[in-house]
Every structure is written in structure tokens, then in C-alpha cells.
Design a protein around this motif. Structure first.
Motif, PDB file in Angstrom:
ATOM      1  N   ARG A 186      69.701 -66.224 -28.909  1.00  0.00           N
ATOM      2  CA  ARG A 186      70.356 -66.427 -27.615  1.00  0.00           C
ATOM      3  C   ARG A 186      70.257 -65.155 -26.783  1.00  0.00           C
ATOM      4  N   HIS A 187      69.828 -65.334 -25.559  1.00  0.00           N
ATOM      5  CA  HIS A 187      69.736 -64.204 -24.633  1.00  0.00           C
ATOM      6  C   HIS A 187      70.616 -64.502 -23.416  1.00  0.00           C
ATOM      7  N   LEU A 188      71.660 -63.702 -23.265  1.00  0.00           N
ATOM      8  CA  LEU A 188      72.577 -63.883 -22.146  1.00  0.00           C
ATOM      9  C   LEU A 188      72.199 -62.895 -21.048  1.00  0.00           C
ATOM     10  N   VAL A 189      72.266 -63.364 -19.822  1.00  0.00           N
ATOM     11  CA  VAL A 189      71.748 -62.571 -18.705  1.00  0.00           C
ATOM     12  C   VAL A 189      72.776 -62.542 -17.579  1.00  0.00           C
ATOM     13  N   HIS A 190      73.010 -61.372 -17.004  1.00  0.00           N
ATOM     14  CA  HIS A 190      73.882 -61.311 -15.825  1.00  0.00           C
ATOM     15  C   HIS A 190      73.195 -60.563 -14.696  1.00  0.00           C
ATOM     16  N   GLU A 191      73.873 -60.462 -13.559  1.00  0.00           N
ATOM     17  CA  GLU A 191      73.176 -60.041 -12.345  1.00  0.00           C
ATOM     18  C   GLU A 191      72.851 -58.555 -12.257  1.00  0.00           C
ATOM     19  N   VAL A 192      73.544 -57.709 -13.036  1.00  0.00           N
ATOM     20  CA  VAL A 192      73.357 -56.273 -12.819  1.00  0.00           C
ATOM     21  C   VAL A 192      72.167 -55.691 -13.587  1.00  0.00           C
ATOM     22  N   THR A 193      71.980 -56.120 -14.825  1.00  0.00           N
ATOM     23  CA  THR A 193      70.920 -55.489 -15.626  1.00  0.00           C
ATOM     24  C   THR A 193      69.650 -56.336 -15.717  1.00  0.00           C
ATOM     25  N   SER A 194      69.591 -57.446 -14.969  1.00  0.00           N
ATOM     26  CA  SER A 194      68.402 -58.289 -15.095  1.00  0.00           C
ATOM     27  C   SER A 194      67.399 -58.256 -13.940  1.00  0.00           C
ATOM     28  N   PRO A 195      67.787 -57.867 -12.709  1.00  0.00           N
ATOM     29  CA  PRO A 195      66.809 -58.014 -11.619  1.00  0.00           C
ATOM     30  C   PRO A 195      65.502 -57.259 -11.877  1.00  0.00           C
ATOM     31  N   GLN A 196      65.625 -56.038 -12.393  1.00  0.00           N
ATOM     32  CA  GLN A 196      64.410 -55.254 -12.633  1.00  0.00           C
ATOM     33  C   GLN A 196      63.563 -55.871 -13.740  1.00  0.00           C
ATOM     34  N   ALA A 197      64.207 -56.563 -14.683  1.00  0.00           N
ATOM     35  CA  ALA A 197      63.476 -57.193 -15.783  1.00  0.00           C
ATOM     36  C   ALA A 197      62.680 -58.404 -15.284  1.00  0.00           C
ATOM     37  N   PHE A 198      63.339 -59.248 -14.491  1.00  0.00           N
ATOM     38  CA  PHE A 198      62.623 -60.409 -13.936  1.00  0.00           C
ATOM     39  C   PHE A 198      61.478 -59.940 -13.023  1.00  0.00           C
ATOM     40  N   GLU A 199      61.756 -58.879 -12.287  1.00  0.00           N
ATOM     41  CA  GLU A 199      60.732 -58.333 -11.396  1.00  0.00           C
ATOM     42  C   GLU A 199      59.515 -57.894 -12.217  1.00  0.00           C
ATOM     43  N   GLY A 200      59.808 -57.262 -13.368  1.00  0.00           N
ATOM     44  CA  GLY A 200      58.733 -56.822 -14.268  1.00  0.00           C
ATOM     45  C   GLY A 200      57.889 -58.001 -14.735  1.00  0.00           C
ATOM     46  N   LEU A 201      58.535 -59.098 -15.083  1.00  0.00           N
ATOM     47  CA  LEU A 201      57.798 -60.298 -15.516  1.00  0.00           C
ATOM     48  C   LEU A 201      56.877 -60.779 -14.403  1.00  0.00           C
ATOM     49  N   ARG A 202      57.470 -60.851 -13.224  1.00  0.00           N
ATOM     50  CA  ARG A 202      56.720 -61.366 -12.087  1.00  0.00           C
ATOM     51  C   ARG A 202      55.489 -60.499 -11.821  1.00  0.00           C
ATOM     52  N   ILE A 255      72.953 -59.118  -2.854  1.00  0.00           N
ATOM     53  CA  ILE A 255      71.529 -59.104  -3.210  1.00  0.00           C
ATOM     54  C   ILE A 255      71.348 -59.346  -4.711  1.00  0.00           C
ATOM     55  N   GLN A 256      72.232 -58.744  -5.508  1.00  0.00           N
ATOM     56  CA  GLN A 256      72.107 -58.931  -6.960  1.00  0.00           C
ATOM     57  C   GLN A 256      72.426 -60.360  -7.380  1.00  0.00           C
ATOM     58  N   VAL A 257      73.498 -60.898  -6.819  1.00  0.00           N
ATOM     59  CA  VAL A 257      73.876 -62.263  -7.189  1.00  0.00           C
ATOM     60  C   VAL A 257      72.802 -63.248  -6.721  1.00  0.00           C
ATOM     61  N   GLU A 258      72.285 -63.013  -5.527  1.00  0.00           N
ATOM     62  CA  GLU A 258      71.222 -63.893  -5.025  1.00  0.00           C
ATOM     63  C   GLU A 258      69.946 -63.755  -5.836  1.00  0.00           C
ATOM     64  N   ALA A 259      69.698 -62.526  -6.300  1.00  0.00           N
ATOM     65  CA  ALA A 259      68.499 -62.313  -7.125  1.00  0.00           C
ATOM     66  C   ALA A 259      68.628 -63.099  -8.431  1.00  0.00           C
ATOM     67  N   LEU A 260      69.839 -63.092  -9.023  1.00  0.00           N
ATOM     68  CA  LEU A 260      70.031 -63.839 -10.275  1.00  0.00           C
ATOM     69  C   LEU A 260      69.835 -65.334 -10.021  1.00  0.00           C
ATOM     70  N   ASP A 261      70.397 -65.787  -8.923  1.00  0.00           N
ATOM     71  CA  ASP A 261      70.282 -67.188  -8.557  1.00  0.00           C
ATOM     72  C   ASP A 261      68.807 -67.600  -8.472  1.00  0.00           C
ATOM     73  N   LYS A 262      68.068 -66.801  -7.776  1.00  0.00           N
ATOM     74  CA  LYS A 262      66.651 -67.092  -7.568  1.00  0.00           C
ATOM     75  C   LYS A 262      65.895 -67.022  -8.901  1.00  0.00           C
ATOM     76  N   ASN A 263      66.161 -65.960  -9.666  1.00  0.00           N
ATOM     77  CA  ASN A 263      65.443 -65.781 -10.930  1.00  0.00           C
ATOM     78  C   ASN A 263      65.763 -66.894 -11.922  1.00  0.00           C
ATOM     79  N   ALA A 264      67.059 -67.247 -12.003  1.00  0.00           N
ATOM     80  CA  ALA A 264      67.465 -68.274 -12.961  1.00  0.00           C
ATOM     81  C   ALA A 264      66.767 -69.590 -12.646  1.00  0.00           C
ATOM     82  N   ARG A 265      66.712 -69.931 -11.370  1.00  0.00           N
ATOM     83  CA  ARG A 265      66.086 -71.203 -10.994  1.00  0.00           C
ATOM     84  C   ARG A 265      64.573 -71.141 -11.154  1.00  0.00           C
ATOM     85  N   GLU A 266      63.995 -70.030 -10.716  1.00  0.00           N
ATOM     86  CA  GLU A 266      62.537 -69.932 -10.773  1.00  0.00           C
ATOM     87  C   GLU A 266      62.015 -69.934 -12.207  1.00  0.00           C
ATOM     88  N   PHE A 267      62.734 -69.238 -13.113  1.00  0.00           N
ATOM     89  CA  PHE A 267      62.251 -69.149 -14.487  1.00  0.00           C
ATOM     90  C   PHE A 267      62.839 -70.250 -15.378  1.00  0.00           C
TER      91      PHE A 267
END
Ligand code: SF4
Lengths: 468, 201
Positions: free
Chosen positions: A30-46, A84-96
Motif C-alpha cells: 500500500r502506498h499512501l500519497v498526500h499533497e505535500v510530498t508527492s508533486p515532485q514525484a509525479f512530475e518526475g514520472l511525467r 497549487i499543491q491540492v490542485e496538483a494532487l487532484d490532477k495527478n490522482a485522476r491522471e494516474f
């Protein structure tokens, strides 16, 4: 076969690859994700054109800097950066395509409260999150630890973590607790004993009668602060209490799968004679309601104590204690129960669950908070909030003069508007009393929920035993 | 990731114990969604007054330490949260090596992923380096990862231990994910087995 600890067993069950030097790829359930430590990680994937390897095992929820006041869906309530962080999580969660509980979902809350509540966290699992208090999930007998953003990206991309095995440490709490003593006092007392570095390099297994007697909520409080003791993770072997909590949760196994799971979970205990590299034993009867006086979670004393003298410490701690006492605006020799409090914060992943709120309600029922006191209660999830409303706890809080908030991390780390002002002094049920943790120059005393409630009523740090 | 091979630079002494991640980078700076730009806020509350002016006697504000590339710190460095912003801030400031008697676990791992070498040494040797660092700007020490040694400005050589895998990654500037993906077949085999053994996961 040589006897194994609980940690050994979970570890062995998750090694997907082992290199010659002992470095392992540990499979993550299980990998739990929140808005503060994940934006740079999703960005890295992209940027690398990678996908999330197992979106079905990935759960995202915003918690750290969401506002906890009514009408928070209104974007104007957040600062531009938080939004920006909350919106980034929203976008990342839906996109991925990962599981996602947005702010508008009643199940939203602090990631470490949502995971167990929804049955994502199960015994014997490996659980990670880009947040150090992931240790909380160890209460289920799951190997759970915090990771950094590069590791978040690594888990997203590969569902594994590069790890070397830690050492085994046993923390045993024997016997029964005295009235007024809670899980929070246990975990603080252990850190007071071992220091914030005492668990470094270890995974702690908590055991003993006093631990067995705890509810799941209490066990989560104990494991939550394993990290403050420096450990990589805290564990408690699953038992009937665990199964009863898990059974029927939305993502827990059902029917034949439940039976199969239960069979495996029942093998998850430390074998007789298994080796621990370090052992700490405390007597349950000896533990008293405690409070922190300084700016490190190891600065713990029974509430009956006095502010220490820096000269009584050794080495670098002398300077650290002097700095702490100055920062906290205290005087050596001052009685802890003479320390006046102006703010009370009840919540966080340490103590934001229903049982914590019941303990608070018991203390404040029919009473009023001290004049001029700012006291807030922030539920750990929307579901905790709903249950507290249903049980009538929320009315008790409101009548006593508490602010009854919406779910989130709130003043635990004060990234959102819930902050201490300079010089304000807070009795908090959260887990960190570092300088500036709850606001610039804010002063934090860590306590149990009942003790925080008592302080709200009396206006001072208070021995809960005087009120019961 | 940038490689770390050998570094000769100024070392800043910070003997305080339990320097936590909130001290390294206060959480008000965690709101960025980028990885860079945190260096100016490294140790923010110790380094600046509320009005943004510098606190003169903070070590990194002293003229001789403004360009430090090494930090010699007190015990239990980097305790607290898992925020990788802490090593990002350290790296962004230009510090590439931190020496202490111990580090918090998550911080320690995060360093390696960001091209920073954390060196653990016994108290006596940290004391030697601390003294050396206190000499200021001209007392440059050399950290040689390949040879696993630090040479003080007086030429005293101190050996240190480092995990072989982590050392290799730093020396070559290797990205973890790429390496793990090469082992993808093992991971898939594991997943296949688990689908049978523990289908409820
Ligand atoms: S409540 Fe506090 S400790 Fe828990 S996850 Fe939120 S910020 Fe971290």
C-alpha cells in the motif's frame, strides 16, 4: 528453522529481489500519497514518461494543508501555494488513476487515519507514505514507514523500495496502566527513556500486557510516535482486537478471502526465542501522565515534575536544553502544573480518532474552557467527525467552548491557517514540539487528549488524576 | 543526479545536537511543487530575523562560512519529518557533505538520493573535524568518497564507512528507478506468486 521476529516474517514475505550485498527490493502493498510530498514525484514520472506501476495499491488524500474551517471548498480559503499543491494532487490522482478521496468526500482526512478506517491497512502488509508518521499503521502488524519524495517516485514507478533490513528492537510494557494513563503517555514515556535517537536503525515491536490491553486506536497512537524515538517503524502483532477492527471495513477481504487472510495473519507473531538486538522494558504501573517541557519529544517528564536545569544534562544536550528552556519561556525548577496555557489543540494522526474524542468529552462534559482560551478539536477524518456528531460528543465540545473543525492535519504542523502566534503556548495532542512546528515562535507541550482537555478547562498544564 | 567523487571545501561547524528538519527548512517553505530554490531558506529561522535581515552570529551568515560545502554537525542530525525538502535545501545551498555522530534514518537515505554524502563518525573524530571547521575559511577539508576518507586542513586523515551500494550510486550519479526497472522481471514474478498466495492484497 530458526525463530523469527514479527519484523523478520513480514520482511521475508516482501523481498522481491535481493542483491549480493543484502540490498533488497521490498515489495510495497500500500502506498499512501498526500499533497505535500508527492508533486515532485509525479512530475518526475511525467518527465520520464513512466506510469504508476500499481494504481490499485495507491491511495491519495489531501490533508496537510487543507483548511479545517467551514466552507473550505471555497478556494479563497487557501493561500495560492496550498491551492497549487491540492490542485496538483487532484490532477495527478485522476491522471494516474489512483484511489482518491478529495476534500469534498466525507471519507477525506489525515492519510494515516483514512488508511486504517477504509481497510486499506491490513496485518502483514508493507505500507509506505511520504510522511514520517506512516509508522501509525504498524499498529496492525503492518511494516509501515515514512519515505522521502525520491522514494515516493520510486514506489510509484516500481511498487518497490530499495531497502536494507533494520535491526530488531523490543519495547515491552508489562502489567496494567494506572487510571488517567493512556497510550500517548506510554509512547512519550518510551521516548523519554530511549531518547529521540534510541530507535535509530531499528524496527520496534511493542509488546506486553499493557500494549495487548490497548484498543486499535491506542495502538495506533503508540506506533505513530515510534518515529519520534528514531525507529524506522513500530509494530504490534495482530490479535483478536485487530481482526475485530479490520473486519467489515470497505477494503478488507470478505468471505473465503477473509478466512485465508486470517489464517496467514495468525502466523504473524514473534517466535519463542527469536533474537532482538535491543530490549527496553517499562512497567505499566510506573508510567504516569506525562508532558514535554522542551523542544524535543524526548524532553518528557511526569506532570508532577519540575522544569529541569540544563546543567543536569550531559554533552551537547546541555546546550540543547538551555536553548529549549529559553525558547519555551520557562524557568528551571518551575512546577509543570504552574505552566499557563493559552491554546489547546486536540487532533492529528496521533490523537484524532474517536476514542481520543470520547476521552476529551469525558473531561469537558458540562464544563467550560477557561476564559480567553483558544481551544480547537480537529477530527482525523470526515467519518470520525460524523461519528462524534452522532454520539453527541460534538455538542459537548461546542457547549464547552471548543472550536469543532473539519478533518485535516491542522495545527499539528501548521501549514494551513491554523497556527500559533509568537509566544503562544499550546497543550497539543500531536507528536512534535520542535521549534516553530506549530507556528513561528509558538510553544508546544505534548500531552494526551485527556490532559489537553484538562488544560483547556483549568488554563494550566494539569494532572488529569486531579480531575477524575 | 550529480556525481559525488571528491570535494575540497569550507566546512561549517554546527555543534548543536538534534538539528531537526523543521530547523533545516521550516514547513512554510514546503508549499512549492518544485525541487529547487530552497537554499536561500536553509535554516531559515536560525538564519534570519522576522524582518528578513540576517542574524549575524549564525554560522552560515559569517563571511568565512557563506560558501561552505561541508557541514560538521552535532548528534542525531536530520531528525523529524521525512520531508526531502531538507536535503534539497542543503544541496541547493551548496552543501554536499554532512558529518555527524548519527543521522535520522529517513534523512540519511534522502541525502544519498540527492547527491549529498552523510558521513557518520565516532564522537572523537567529529570533535577533530569540528575544531578544524572552527578555524574558518582557509581550513579547507577534503572528502574523498572513493578512498572513504576525510583529510583535515592539517593533513590528518580520518577514514569513514559507507554502504557499498550507496557509494557506487553517488560515485556514478546513478538514478535508482532506472536500476530497479532493470529488475522488473523479479518484481513481476513476485507479483504473480502473491496473486496466488495472498490474493486479498
Ligand atoms: S497530523 Fe501531523 S504528523 Fe500526522 S500526518 Fe498530519 S502533519 Fe503529519
Amino acid at each position: 528453522m530458526s525463530p523469527k521476529t514479527l519484523y523478520d516474517k513480514i520482511w521475508d514475505a516482501h523481498v522481491a529481489h535481493e542483491a549480493e550485498d543484502g540490498t533488497c527490493l521490498l515489495y510495497i502493498d500500500r502506498h499512501l500519497v498526500h499533497e505535500v510530498t508527492s508533486p515532485q514525484a509525479f512530475e518526475g514520472l511525467r518527465l520520464a514518461g513512466r506510469k504508476v506501476h500499481a494504481p490499485d495499491k495507491t491511495i491519495a488524500v489531501p490533508d496537510h494543508n487543507v483548511p479545517t474551517t467551514a466552507g473550505r471548498e471555497d478556494p479563497a480559503q487557501m493561500t495560492a501555494e496550498s491551492r497549487i499543491q491540492v490542485e496538483a494532487l487532484d490532477k495527478n490522482a485522476r491522471e494516474f488513476g489512483v484511489h482518491y478521496y478529495p476534500v469534498s468526500d466525507v471519507r477525506q482526512g489525515i492519510v494515516h487515519i483514512v488508511g486504517p478506517e477504509q481497510g486499506w491497512t491490513l496485518p502483514g502488509m508493507t505500507v509506505v507514505c511520504g510522511d514520517s508518521h506512516t509508522a501509525t499503521h504498524g499498529a496492525f502488524g503492518a511494516l509501515a514507514h515514512g519515505i522521502g519524495t525520491s522514494e515516493v517516485e520510486h514506489v510509484l514507478a516500481t511498487q518497490t523500495l530499495i531497502q536494507k533490513k533494520s535491526l530488531n528492537m523490543k519495547v515491552e510494557i508489562t502489567g496494567k496502566l494506572k487510571p488517567g494513563v493512556t497510550a500517548k503517555d506510554i509512547t512519550l514515556a518510551v521516548i523519554g527513556e530511549t531518547g529521540t535517537g534510541g530507535g535509530t536503525g531499528y524496527v520496534i515491536e511493542y509488546c506486553g500486557e499493557a500494549i495487548r490491553d490497548l484498543s486499535m486506536e491506542g495502538r495506533m497512537t503508540v506506533c505513530n510516535m515510534a518515529i519520534e524515538g528514531g525507529a524506522r517503524a513500530g509494530l504490534i502483532a495482530p490479535d483478536e482486537t485487530t481482526y475485530a477492527y479490520v473486519n467489515g471495513r470497505p477494503h478488507a477481504p470478505k468471505g473465503a478471502q477473509w478466512e485465508a487472510a486470517l489464517n496467514w495473519w495468525k502466523t504473524l507473531y514473534t517466535d519463542e526465542g527469536a533474537h532482538f538486538d535491543k530490549v527496553v522494558t517499562l512497567k505499566g504501573e510506573d508510567i504516569q501522565p506525562v508532558v514535554t517541557w522542551g523542544t524535543s519529544p524526548e524532553d518528557v517528564l511526569p506532570i508532577t515534575g519540575v522544569v529541569p536545569n540544563p546543567e543536569d544534562f550531559e554533552g551537547g544536550k546541555v546546550e540543547a536544553a538551555r536553548r529549549s528552556i529559553e525558547y519555551m519561556g520557562l524557568t528551571p525548577g518551575q512546577k509543570l502544573t504552574d505552566i499557563e496555557i493559552d491554546t489547546v489543540f486536540i487532533g492529528s494522526c496521533t490523537n484524532g480518532r474517536i476514542e481520543d474524542f470520547r476521552a476529551v468529552a469525558e473531561v469537558v462534559k458540562g464544563k467550560k474552557i477557561k476564559d480567553g482560551m483558544r481551544a480547537m478539536i480537529v477530527p482525523g477524518s470526515g467519518l470520525v467527525r460524523a461519528q462524534a456528531e452522532e454520539e453527541g460528543l460534538a455538542d459537548i465540545f461546542r457547549e464547552a467552548g471548543f472550536e469543532w473543525r473539519l478533518a485535516g492535519c491542522s495545527m499539528c504542523l501548521a501549514m494551513n491557517p491554523d497556527q500559533l502566534s509568537e509566544g503562544e503556548r499550546c497543550a497539543a495532542t500531536s507528536n512534535r514540539n520542535f521549534e516553530g512546528r506549530q507556528g513561528y515562535k509558538g510553544r508546544t507541550h505534548l500531552v494526551s487528549p485527556a490532559m489537553a482537555a484538562a488544560a483547556a478547562i483549568t488554563g494550566k498544564l494539569t494532572d488529569i488524576r486531579d480531575l477524575i | 543526479m550529480e556525481k559525488f567523487e571528491k570535494l575540497t571545501g569550507i566546512a561549517a561547524p554546527m555543534p548543536l545536537v538534534n538539528i531537526d528538519t523543521d530547523m533545516i527548512i521550516p514547513k512554510v517553505f514546503l508549499k512549492s511543487i518544485a525541487r529547487t530554490g530552497f537554499g536561500k531558506n536553509l535554516f531559515d529561522e536560525m538564519r534570519y530575523n522576522r524582518d528578513g535581515t540576517e542574524i549575524e552570529d549564525f554560522v552560515l551568515n559569517k563571511p568565512q562560512y557563506r560558501n561552505s560545502e561541508i557541514l560538521v554537525a552535532g548528534d542525531n542530525f536530520g531528525c523529524g519529518s521525512s520531508r526531502e525538502h531538507a536535503p534539497w535545501a542543503i544541496a541547493d545551498f551548496g552543501i554536499k557533505c554532512v558529518v555527524s555522530t548519527s543521522f535520522a534514518d529517513i534523512f540519511f537515505n534522502n541525502c544519498f538520493k540527492n547527491g549529498i554524502l552523510p558521513v557518520v563518525l565516532p564522537q572523537e573524530q567529529v570533535d577533530v573535524l569540528m575544531k578544524d571547521a572552527e578555524k574558518g575559511e582557509n581550513a579547507r577539508m577534503t572528502v574523498d568518497l572513493e578512498a572513504q576518507q576525510i583529510t583535515t586542513s592539517d593533513g590528518e586523515v580520518i577514514k569513514f564507512e559507507v554502504d557499498a551500494f550507496k557509494k557506487q550510486c553517488l560515485l556514478e550519479g546513478l538514478d535508482d528507478i532506472g536500476q530497479t526497472l532493470q529488475k522488473q522481471s523479479s518484481v513481476e514474478a513476485y507479483e504473480g506468486k502473491m496473486a496466488q498466495e495472498r490474493p486479498w492484497v
